[in-house]
Design a protein around this motif. Structure first.
Motif, PDB file in Angstrom:
ATOM      1  N   PHE A  33      53.636  60.037  44.819  1.00 16.26           N
ATOM      2  CA  PHE A  33      53.081  58.852  45.475  1.00 16.26           C
ATOM      3  C   PHE A  33      52.486  57.898  44.434  1.00 16.26           C
ATOM      4  N   ASN A  34      51.761  58.460  43.459  1.00 17.52           N
ATOM      5  CA  ASN A  34      51.168  57.621  42.416  1.00 17.52           C
ATOM      6  C   ASN A  34      52.236  56.900  41.601  1.00 17.52           C
ATOM      7  N   ARG A  35      53.323  57.587  41.282  1.00 12.93           N
ATOM      8  CA  ARG A  35      54.404  56.944  40.525  1.00 12.93           C
ATOM      9  C   ARG A  35      54.983  55.765  41.307  1.00 12.93           C
ATOM     10  N   ILE A  36      55.196  55.964  42.584  1.00  8.68           N
ATOM     11  CA  ILE A  36      55.750  54.892  43.421  1.00  8.68           C
ATOM     12  C   ILE A  36      54.755  53.730  43.507  1.00  8.68           C
ATOM     13  N   ALA A  37      53.467  54.045  43.676  1.00  6.48           N
ATOM     14  CA  ALA A  37      52.440  52.991  43.742  1.00  6.48           C
ATOM     15  C   ALA A  37      52.376  52.228  42.422  1.00  6.48           C
ATOM     16  N   HIS A  38      52.500  52.927  41.299  1.00  9.01           N
ATOM     17  CA  HIS A  38      52.487  52.260  39.992  1.00  9.01           C
ATOM     18  C   HIS A  38      53.720  51.374  39.825  1.00  9.01           C
ATOM     19  N   GLU A  39      54.860  51.823  40.326  1.00  3.90           N
ATOM     20  CA  GLU A  39      56.071  50.988  40.260  1.00  3.90           C
ATOM     21  C   GLU A  39      55.863  49.705  41.069  1.00  3.90           C
ATOM     22  N   PHE A  40      55.256  49.831  42.248  1.00  5.98           N
ATOM     23  CA  PHE A  40      54.976  48.654  43.073  1.00  5.98           C
ATOM     24  C   PHE A  40      54.000  47.730  42.346  1.00  5.98           C
ATOM     25  N   ALA A  41      52.938  48.309  41.776  1.00  6.17           N
ATOM     26  CA  ALA A  41      51.953  47.506  41.043  1.00  6.17           C
ATOM     27  C   ALA A  41      52.640  46.752  39.906  1.00  6.17           C
ATOM     28  N   HIS A  42      53.478  47.442  39.163  1.00 11.22           N
ATOM     29  CA  HIS A  42      54.184  46.802  38.048  1.00 11.22           C
ATOM     30  C   HIS A  42      55.103  45.688  38.550  1.00 11.22           C
ATOM     31  N   ALA A  43      55.850  45.962  39.604  1.00 16.01           N
ATOM     32  CA  ALA A  43      56.780  44.962  40.144  1.00 16.01           C
ATOM     33  C   ALA A  43      56.044  43.726  40.653  1.00 16.01           C
ATOM     34  N   GLN A  44      54.824  43.911  41.153  1.00 17.66           N
ATOM     35  CA  GLN A  44      54.041  42.802  41.704  1.00 17.66           C
ATOM     36  C   GLN A  44      53.031  42.243  40.701  1.00 17.66           C
ATOM     37  N   GLU A  45      53.076  42.772  39.462  1.00 14.05           N
ATOM     38  CA  GLU A  45      52.141  42.362  38.410  1.00 14.05           C
ATOM     39  C   GLU A  45      50.694  42.556  38.848  1.00 14.05           C
ATOM     40  N   LEU A  46      50.443  43.722  39.424  1.00 14.85           N
ATOM     41  CA  LEU A  46      49.111  44.088  39.890  1.00 14.85           C
ATOM     42  C   LEU A  46      48.593  45.273  39.094  1.00 14.85           C
ATOM     43  N   HIS A  47      47.301  45.480  39.151  1.00 15.61           N
ATOM     44  CA  HIS A  47      46.669  46.661  38.577  1.00 15.61           C
ATOM     45  C   HIS A  47      46.779  47.786  39.618  1.00 15.61           C
ATOM     46  N   PRO A  48      46.885  49.040  39.194  1.00 19.99           N
ATOM     47  CA  PRO A  48      46.931  50.129  40.188  1.00 19.99           C
ATOM     48  C   PRO A  48      45.759  50.123  41.167  1.00 19.99           C
ATOM     49  N   THR A  49      44.579  49.712  40.716  1.00 17.92           N
ATOM     50  CA  THR A  49      43.430  49.615  41.620  1.00 17.92           C
ATOM     51  C   THR A  49      43.686  48.578  42.709  1.00 17.92           C
ATOM     52  N   ASP A  50      44.421  47.511  42.362  1.00 15.04           N
ATOM     53  CA  ASP A  50      44.754  46.492  43.357  1.00 15.04           C
ATOM     54  C   ASP A  50      45.590  47.103  44.477  1.00 15.04           C
ATOM     55  N   VAL A  51      46.484  48.009  44.122  1.00 14.74           N
ATOM     56  CA  VAL A  51      47.326  48.663  45.128  1.00 14.74           C
ATOM     57  C   VAL A  51      46.465  49.561  46.020  1.00 14.74           C
ATOM     58  N   GLN A  52      45.501  50.255  45.429  1.00 11.59           N
ATOM     59  CA  GLN A  52      44.583  51.062  46.245  1.00 11.59           C
ATOM     60  C   GLN A  52      43.820  50.174  47.220  1.00 11.59           C
ATOM     61  N   ALA A  53      43.404  49.005  46.758  1.00 12.33           N
ATOM     62  CA  ALA A  53      42.698  48.067  47.633  1.00 12.33           C
ATOM     63  C   ALA A  53      43.617  47.598  48.755  1.00 12.33           C
ATOM     64  N   LEU A  54      44.869  47.285  48.424  1.00 13.20           N
ATOM     65  CA  LEU A  54      45.822  46.854  49.456  1.00 13.20           C
ATOM     66  C   LEU A  54      46.015  47.931  50.510  1.00 13.20           C
ATOM     67  N   ILE A  55      46.113  49.172  50.077  1.00 12.00           N
ATOM     68  CA  ILE A  55      46.293  50.285  51.019  1.00 12.00           C
ATOM     69  C   ILE A  55      45.076  50.381  51.943  1.00 12.00           C
ATOM     70  N   ALA A  56      43.885  50.267  51.372  1.00  7.50           N
ATOM     71  CA  ALA A  56      42.660  50.343  52.181  1.00  7.50           C
ATOM     72  C   ALA A  56      42.611  49.196  53.192  1.00  7.50           C
ATOM     73  N   ILE A  57      43.005  48.000  52.765  1.00  3.49           N
ATOM     74  CA  ILE A  57      43.000  46.845  53.660  1.00  3.49           C
ATOM     75  C   ILE A  57      44.042  47.022  54.761  1.00  3.49           C
ATOM     76  N   LEU A  58      45.224  47.489  54.386  1.00  3.32           N
ATOM     77  CA  LEU A  58      46.282  47.727  55.372  1.00  3.32           C
ATOM     78  C   LEU A  58      45.839  48.774  56.391  1.00  3.32           C
ATOM     79  N   ASP A  59      45.275  49.871  55.908  1.00  3.70           N
ATOM     80  CA  ASP A  59      44.825  50.931  56.820  1.00  3.70           C
ATOM     81  C   ASP A  59      43.735  50.425  57.764  1.00  3.70           C
ATOM     82  N   ALA A  60      42.834  49.588  57.260  1.00  9.35           N
ATOM     83  CA  ALA A  60      41.783  49.033  58.121  1.00  9.35           C
ATOM     84  C   ALA A  60      42.387  48.100  59.164  1.00  9.35           C
ATOM     85  N   ASP A  61      43.374  47.292  58.753  1.00 13.11           N
ATOM     86  CA  ASP A  61      44.040  46.393  59.707  1.00 13.11           C
ATOM     87  C   ASP A  61      44.732  47.169  60.818  1.00 13.11           C
ATOM     88  N   ARG A  62      45.249  48.333  60.487  1.00 12.75           N
ATOM     89  CA  ARG A  62      45.989  49.132  61.467  1.00 12.75           C
ATOM     90  C   ARG A  62      45.146  50.208  62.120  1.00 12.75           C
TER      91      ARG A  62
END
Length: 167
Positions: A33-62
């Motif tokens: 899961f971490n490897r996939i999240a890091h690939e997404f972060a890299h593809a979106q030019e984000l920091h891995p922490t940014d992806v953790q924040a996105l997941i938290a925001i998405l989970d709260a929205d849902r």
């Protein structure tokens, strides 16, 4: 539906349910899961922490709690400083991944939401993961899936309590 030969090393069901084997399987899954999240972060030019924040925001929205994510809750959940959360949210907002919305009843409160266009980008990126998850789910009957879901929920609860205790 799971056979005794189906596990790592062809062990028995008893070996599969052992604490050491669970630890190995959970670490392997977490690493993937971490490897996939890091690939997404890299593809979106984000920091891995940014992806953790996105997941938290998405989970709260849902989520069922009805509580939208706020910067304070995000800081608590990710165990970051206020400044680090602000920098993270600034990056995500600039990149078009999130929206900050002031609460109608209390303008001091800011709710964080995953932007629809960014969610579509994430959906496209993570579609193969969803398909893999569905393929794995098909290997189990409903009763087994309910047991797995109960285990995962209990494990998440335990990890949350552990993180909070270490505070």
């Amino acid at each position: 539906m799971r056979s005794t030969e189906g596990g790592p090393g062809g062990g028995t069901d008893e070996d599969l349910a052992g604490l050491q084997n669970f630890a190995v399987l959970l670490r392997r899954m977490n690493s993937e899961f971490n490897r996939i999240a890091h690939e997404f972060a890299h593809a979106q030019e984000l920091h891995p922490t940014d992806v953790q924040a996105l997941i938290a925001i998405l989970d709260a929205d849902r989520g069922d709690s009805g509580a939208a994510m706020t910067p304070g809750r995000l800081r608590e959940q990710l165990n970051l400083t206020s400044g680090a959360v602000t920098a993270c949210l600034d990056r995500l907002e600039r990149a078009g991944h999130i929206r900050r919305v002031r609460d109608g009843g209390d303008r001091r409160v800011v709710h964080l939401h995953y932007a629809a266009a960014a969610m579509a980008v994430a959906r496209d990126f993570f579609r193969p993961l969803a398909m893999s998850t569905q393929a794995a789910r098909r290997q189990f009957d409903e009763a087994e899936l309910r047991t797995v879901a109960r285990f995962l929920e209990a494990m998440n609860d335990e990890l949350t309590q552990l993180r909070r205790a270490r505070g």
